[in-house]
Design a protein around this motif. Structure first.
Motif, PDB file in Angstrom:
ATOM      1  N   VAL A  94      11.652 -34.650  29.790  1.00 42.90           N
ATOM      2  CA  VAL A  94      12.172 -35.948  30.226  1.00 42.90           C
ATOM      3  C   VAL A  94      12.835 -36.674  29.059  1.00 42.90           C
ATOM      4  CG1 VAL A  94      11.514 -38.200  31.168  1.00 42.90           C
ATOM      5  CG2 VAL A  94      10.513 -36.122  32.114  1.00 42.90           C
ATOM      6  N   ALA A  95      12.263 -36.553  27.852  1.00 43.40           N
ATOM      7  CA  ALA A  95      12.865 -37.174  26.675  1.00 43.40           C
ATOM      8  C   ALA A  95      14.217 -36.546  26.356  1.00 43.40           C
ATOM      9  CB  ALA A  95      11.919 -37.038  25.480  1.00 43.40           C
ATOM     10  N   LEU A  96      14.318 -35.236  26.453  1.00 45.72           N
ATOM     11  CA  LEU A  96      15.597 -34.572  26.192  1.00 45.72           C
ATOM     12  C   LEU A  96      16.655 -34.997  27.197  1.00 45.72           C
ATOM     13  CD1 LEU A  96      14.370 -30.971  25.269  1.00 45.72           C
ATOM     14  CD2 LEU A  96      15.379 -32.656  23.722  1.00 45.72           C
ATOM     15  N   ARG A  97      16.238 -35.191  28.449  1.00 43.60           N
ATOM     16  CA  ARG A  97      17.196 -35.667  29.455  1.00 43.60           C
ATOM     17  C   ARG A  97      17.737 -37.041  29.072  1.00 43.60           C
ATOM     18  NH1 ARG A  97      21.280 -34.285  32.341  1.00 43.60           N
ATOM     19  NH2 ARG A  97      21.588 -35.564  34.207  1.00 43.60           N
ATOM     20  N   LEU A  98      16.870 -37.937  28.635  1.00 41.80           N
ATOM     21  CA  LEU A  98      17.305 -39.264  28.196  1.00 41.80           C
ATOM     22  C   LEU A  98      18.231 -39.152  26.994  1.00 41.80           C
ATOM     23  CD1 LEU A  98      17.167 -42.362  28.168  1.00 41.80           C
ATOM     24  CD2 LEU A  98      15.033 -42.165  26.833  1.00 41.80           C
ATOM     25  N   ALA A  99      17.882 -38.277  26.051  1.00 45.83           N
ATOM     26  CA  ALA A  99      18.702 -38.126  24.848  1.00 45.83           C
ATOM     27  C   ALA A  99      20.111 -37.664  25.192  1.00 45.83           C
ATOM     28  CB  ALA A  99      18.033 -37.139  23.897  1.00 45.83           C
ATOM     29  N   TYR A 100      20.239 -36.721  26.097  1.00 42.14           N
ATOM     30  CA  TYR A 100      21.564 -36.233  26.471  1.00 42.14           C
ATOM     31  C   TYR A 100      22.345 -37.289  27.252  1.00 42.14           C
ATOM     32  CZ  TYR A 100      21.341 -31.478  24.708  1.00 42.14           C
ATOM     33  OH  TYR A 100      21.313 -30.382  23.872  1.00 42.14           O
ATOM     34  N   THR A 101      21.651 -38.084  28.048  1.00 46.37           N
ATOM     35  CA  THR A 101      22.328 -39.166  28.764  1.00 46.37           C
ATOM     36  C   THR A 101      22.886 -40.192  27.780  1.00 46.37           C
ATOM     37  OG1 THR A 101      20.830 -38.880  30.644  1.00 46.37           O
ATOM     38  CG2 THR A 101      22.025 -40.950  30.535  1.00 46.37           C
ATOM     39  N   PHE A 159      25.006 -47.786  25.543  1.00 47.86           N
ATOM     40  CA  PHE A 159      24.447 -48.987  26.150  1.00 47.86           C
ATOM     41  C   PHE A 159      23.463 -48.591  27.234  1.00 47.86           C
ATOM     42  CE2 PHE A 159      28.095 -47.852  28.686  1.00 47.86           C
ATOM     43  CZ  PHE A 159      27.707 -48.096  29.992  1.00 47.86           C
ATOM     44  N   ALA A 160      22.612 -49.560  27.627  1.00 45.36           N
ATOM     45  CA  ALA A 160      21.538 -49.291  28.587  1.00 45.36           C
ATOM     46  C   ALA A 160      22.040 -49.488  30.012  1.00 45.36           C
ATOM     47  CB  ALA A 160      20.344 -50.196  28.296  1.00 45.36           C
ATOM     48  N   GLY A 161      22.848 -48.553  30.484  1.00 46.13           N
ATOM     49  CA  GLY A 161      23.303 -48.588  31.866  1.00 46.13           C
ATOM     50  C   GLY A 161      22.206 -48.151  32.815  1.00 46.13           C
ATOM     51  N   GLU A 162      22.545 -48.059  34.099  1.00 43.76           N
ATOM     52  CA  GLU A 162      21.551 -47.734  35.122  1.00 43.76           C
ATOM     53  C   GLU A 162      20.901 -46.385  34.878  1.00 43.76           C
ATOM     54  OE1 GLU A 162      19.944 -45.740  38.489  1.00 43.76           O
ATOM     55  OE2 GLU A 162      21.922 -45.237  37.666  1.00 43.76           O
ATOM     56  N   ARG A 204      16.061 -43.311  33.347  1.00 45.35           N
ATOM     57  CA  ARG A 204      15.434 -42.193  32.625  1.00 45.35           C
ATOM     58  C   ARG A 204      14.472 -42.676  31.553  1.00 45.35           C
ATOM     59  NH1 ARG A 204      21.210 -39.325  33.420  1.00 45.35           N
ATOM     60  NH2 ARG A 204      20.652 -38.328  35.398  1.00 45.35           N
ATOM     61  N   LEU A 205      14.740 -43.818  30.974  1.00 47.68           N
ATOM     62  CA  LEU A 205      13.788 -44.402  30.039  1.00 47.68           C
ATOM     63  C   LEU A 205      12.505 -44.780  30.770  1.00 47.68           C
ATOM     64  CD1 LEU A 205      13.060 -45.536  27.225  1.00 47.68           C
ATOM     65  CD2 LEU A 205      14.143 -47.690  27.937  1.00 47.68           C
ATOM     66  N   ASP A 206      12.635 -45.389  31.934  1.00 46.18           N
ATOM     67  CA  ASP A 206      11.446 -45.758  32.713  1.00 46.18           C
ATOM     68  C   ASP A 206      10.631 -44.524  33.091  1.00 46.18           C
ATOM     69  OD1 ASP A 206      12.021 -48.434  32.589  1.00 46.18           O
ATOM     70  OD2 ASP A 206      12.992 -48.539  34.552  1.00 46.18           O
ATOM     71  N   ARG A 207      11.328 -43.434  33.423  1.00 48.68           N
ATOM     72  CA  ARG A 207      10.600 -42.225  33.786  1.00 48.68           C
ATOM     73  C   ARG A 207       9.837 -41.663  32.596  1.00 48.68           C
ATOM     74  NH1 ARG A 207      12.769 -36.423  36.227  1.00 48.68           N
ATOM     75  NH2 ARG A 207      10.685 -35.580  36.589  1.00 48.68           N
ATOM     76  N   LEU A 208      10.456 -41.702  31.416  1.00 43.15           N
ATOM     77  CA  LEU A 208       9.764 -41.225  30.215  1.00 43.15           C
ATOM     78  C   LEU A 208       8.542 -42.100  29.929  1.00 43.15           C
ATOM     79  CD1 LEU A 208       9.494 -39.439  27.730  1.00 43.15           C
ATOM     80  CD2 LEU A 208      11.177 -40.900  26.573  1.00 43.15           C
TER      81      LEU A 208
END
Length: 504
Positions: free
Chosen positions: A440-447, A478-481, A486-490
């Motif tokens: 999940v962290a890697l997904r956020l990082a790539y986003t 920036f912190a888009g949707e 994905r941050l909330d999921r992490l």
């Protein structure tokens, strides 16, 4: 500065070796000079060259004639595939037979200019050990490589070979010495092994089983237990499981053997004698478990042709580097991902058991762009299956499951997806949780980064009473949707709330 293993230009040279054994003759063609051997062609012919050797002292006549035909084909394949060097390694049957030198002379006349080596027992054991250590560099215990004519035993002390012996306990040789009676074979094996006074020193260590007959036993156990992977390399069972399996096979009738799930038909006659040797080894050595290896003499030969610097690379991390060379869109990103995810895993160190966890996370970072060329609808499943089933020798089954699960989640797989079931079966609850957090962290990082190290440097994670994502102003992030989601999921995965802050 990127590791040399990552920036090195791929090597497409080819090397070919023939393992001329007592039971079978096999050609393997390797491509490149990577830390983990890459076989691109593998063909075997079961010719039983050593059949009858115990009684006659000579190579089997039908076997020698067929071998010459097969070797002519193998030489043609090596030429067509532009493999150099192309070498032939002959083992127990040829070295022990009275007519071995004459057969080698025939073979040399058929293959002028091709190096043909008749290995001594010690040389065969040395190559088998080098092949095993290629995949399991810290092996600690007893290597047992069983062929048709001989059994090579090698003592391994944390990756170093210290003692080697060759015994006349290959499956064909033992069957002939015992007149085809496994009960007599048991007595012969026990007497031969009892003469090796150093074997009891292996108590509490591991037995590394190399050779086709051992692998056939592993196939039976995999089928009996519905194990989630059919990969033999690194398949591990306890001493008790190995003892029960060997006892079953050693005492079964031919009809009973033929009904066992997973049994290779061509191994039916050999397996009782392989089982007899395994059971005697377990009793005399006192090892704690059996680890089956697909590596052996041929991989040991391959490692002779690899530069020393590459031989000393970590095979797990080398596997990650190889995937990064093939799939990563930004070779600078994996090291940045490792640093970026550091705050999520404060319990890791650079050594011991927690050091192993860090190695897995680092490897996952190197492999994290593995689905970049796949269809978006299938990236998660394809990434999981590619890692779980790849032929790479540097990954044991738990590493495959961990990396596959983490990378499937990096592509937003649902944790309960049916195709992830093998990973859930192979991993502990703690390992599953770590894989989920990492994925999940890697997904956020790539986003955040669009798969580039430059954008990722404008962000940072901090772990405290909350999970905080820091974003540098003017960095293009920036912190888009999608980022917020994905941050909330992490954060949910970690059992925390999330917040985002701007940093100047």
């Amino acid at each position: 500065m990127l590791p040399e293993a990552v920036i090195r230009t791929p090597d497409t040279t080819r090397r070919a070796v023939v393992d001329l054994g007592s039971n079978s003759v096999r050609l393997v063609v390797f491509e490149g000079s990577s830390r983990n051997p890459v076989p691109i062609f593998n063909e075997k012919a079961v010719l039983r060259l050593g059949r009858g050797l115990q009684a006659t002292g000579r190579l089997n006549e039908d076997g020698t004639a067929q071998t010459l035909t097969v070797m002519n084909r193998y030489a043609a394949i090596a030429r067509a595939m532009q493999a150099h060097p192309f070498e032939v390694l002959a083992t127990a049957a040829v070295r022990d037979a009275q007519n071995g030198p004459q057969f080698i002379a025939q073979l040399q006349a058929l293959l002028p200019g091709v190096p043909i080596t008749v290995l001594s027992g010690e040389e065969e054991a040395e190559l088998s050990a080098a092949g095993l250590l290629c995949g399991i560099p810290d092996a600690h215990g007893l290597l047992a490589d069983i062929g048709g004519g001989s059994l090579e035993l090698v003592r391994l002390d944390r990756g170093h070979r210290t003692h080697a012996r060759t015994l006349r306990l290959g499956v064909i040789r033992l069957a002939e010495r015992a007149g085809g009676d496994p009960a007599r074979g048991r007595a012969i094996a026990e007497a031969d092994l009892a003469a090796e006074a150093w074997l009891p020193d292996m108590a509490g260590r591991d037995l590394y089983a190399v050779g086709g007959a051992w692998r056939a036993l592993a196939r039976i156990h995999i089928a009996q237990t519905n194990y989630p992977l059919t990969l033999l390399h690194h398949y591990t069972i306890s001493r008790e499981e190995a003892r029960d399996l060997a006892g079953l096979v050693a005492t079964a009738s031919r009809r009973q053997l033929e009904k066992l799930p997973g049994i290779p038909r061509r191994r039916v006659d050999d397996l009782p004698f392989a089982a007899v040797v395994l059971r005697r080894l377990l009793r005399i050595s006192g090892v704690r478990r059996v680890i089956f290896s697909a590596n052996g003499l041929r991989e040991g030969w391959y490692m002779r042709h690899v530069a020393a610097a590459q031989r000393h690379e970590d095979p797990l991390l080398a596997a990650g580097h190889e995937y990064a060379r093939r799939f990563s869109r930004d070779p600078a990103l994996p090291p940045a991902l490792l640093r970026w995810t550091d705050p999520l895993f404060p319990d890791e160190t650079n050594g011991g058991e927690t050091g192993e966890l860090r190695r897995l996370r680092e490897t996952a970072c190197w492999m994290s762009d593995i689905g970049s060329r796949d269809h978006p609808e299938y990236r998660a499943e394809q990434a999981f299956l590619r890692i779980l089933r790849q032929p790479n020798i540097g990954l044991d089954h738990q590493a495959r499951a961990f990396l596959g699960l983490a990378l499937a989640l990096r592509y937003e797989a649902e944790p309960e997806a049916p195709y992830l079931q093998p990973a859930r079966q192979l991993l502990s609850p703690d390992a599953i949780r770590r894989a989920i957090v990492l994925g999940v962290a890697l997904r956020l990082a790539y986003t955040l980064s669009a798969g580039t190290a430059q954008l990722l440097t404008g962000t940072r994670l901090a772990l405290g009473t909350r999970l905080t994502l820091e974003l540098a102003e003017g960095s293009g992030v920036f912190a888009g949707e999608s980022v917020t989601r994905r941050l909330d999921r992490l954060a949910e995965t970690l059992g925390l709330d999330a917040t985002t802050v701007l940093a100047s």
